[in-house]
Design an enzyme around this catalytic site. Structure first.
Site, short mmCIF file in Angstrom:
data_model
loop_
_atom_site.label_atom_id
_atom_site.label_comp_id
_atom_site.label_asym_id
_atom_site.label_seq_id
_atom_site.Cartn_x
_atom_site.Cartn_y
_atom_site.Cartn_z
N GLU A 108 0.87 -1.17 -0.10
CA GLU A 108 0.04 -0.04 0.00
C GLU A 108 0.93 1.10 0.09
OE1 GLU A 108 -3.06 0.29 3.03
OE2 GLU A 108 -2.71 2.39 3.29
N GLU A 111 -2.02 11.66 3.83
CA GLU A 111 -2.91 11.57 4.78
C GLU A 111 -2.78 12.80 5.64
OE1 GLU A 111 -3.97 7.06 6.14
OE2 GLU A 111 -1.66 7.31 6.06
#
Length: 246
Positions: free
Chosen positions: A151, A156
């Site tokens: 991933e 974020e």
């Protein structure tokens, strides 16, 4: 009394420049300028629900919202994802989640890439409880379940920390023996505002390095990873698709 209003996640543009040849020169491979009035479903697909009822294709993470297509719009040259305080599907909030994987993980999907520069210009909500992300997952899972097939988190932001963002890679073995490595918190430059201002978030991804960029400036990189099923450059040597969610 707490103020009730929607949290907005807006994207001005999204582009992918794919590397070619060994010199890593780049040419534009895919982009979306959001210059229409509706989401382009030849480029994006909605993921709806909670992701906990998809069987082998489960993607949920025990989040507090129900994802709906109604929370996604295109207007004024922007893609807008709106989180709302409203009860739906057993959840107290609703929001939106988009991918280029294609409906139900269709193969070969709508768009995926291996290596290149992936970039978006994004405004994010500085609101406690919000957790927007711009990230990538493998189109297939040739090295096994998460996170042995990898991933890549390009951006974020935690709404309670609006002055910074982070980037991370996940790899190694399947959960709960997975590994991760983060570039840590990266602060916005003085005079450029916080996460609510529009900023350019990008990575440049090659066989040997993933490097993060904020507003065109390199802010960190990772050069070491592996999969329990294969050595580096696995798992980051296969096609990955794009995700945007709030």
């Amino acid at each position: 009394m707490k103020k009730k209003y929607p949290a907005i996640f807006a994207i001005l543009f999204f582009s992918v420049l794919c590397a070619f040849a060994q010199q890593y020169e780049m040419e534009l491979d895919w982009s979306d300028e959001f210059d229409g009035t509706e989401l382009d479903l030849t480029k994006w697909s909605y993921q709806t629900g909670t992701g906990s009822d998809e069987g082998l294709d489960s993607w949920g993470n025990n989040e507090q919202q129900y994802y709906r297509s109604e929370n996604v719009s295109v207007r004024d040259g922007m893609l807008v994802i709106t989180a709302k305080r409203e009860s739906f599907g057993g959840k107290r909030f609703t929001s939106g989640r988009l991918t280029t994987r294609g409906p139900r993980g269709s193969n070969p999907g709508l768009y995926n890439t291996t290596f290149g520069r992936i970039e978006a210009r994004i405004s994010l909500p500085p609101i406690v409880g919000m957790w927007p992300a711009f990230w990538m997952l493998p189109q297939a899972s040739p090295y096994g379940g998460w996170a042995s097939s990898g991933e890549i988190d390009i951006m974020e932001v935690k709404g309670r920390l609006p002055d910074r963002y982070s980037g991370t890679i996940h790899y190694g073995s399947g959960w709960p023996n997975n590994q991760y490595s983060s570039i840590g918190d990266k602060w916005y430059a003085a005079g450029t505002g916080n996460c609510e201002s529009f900023h350019d978030y990008a990575i440049e991804w090659t066989e040997t390095k993933i490097e993060w960029f904020l507003d065109g400036v390199a802010v960190g990189n990772k050069t070491n990873w592996y999969s329990s099923a294969a050595p580096m450059p696995a798992p980051f040597d296969v096609p990955f698709y794009l995700l945007l969610n709030l």
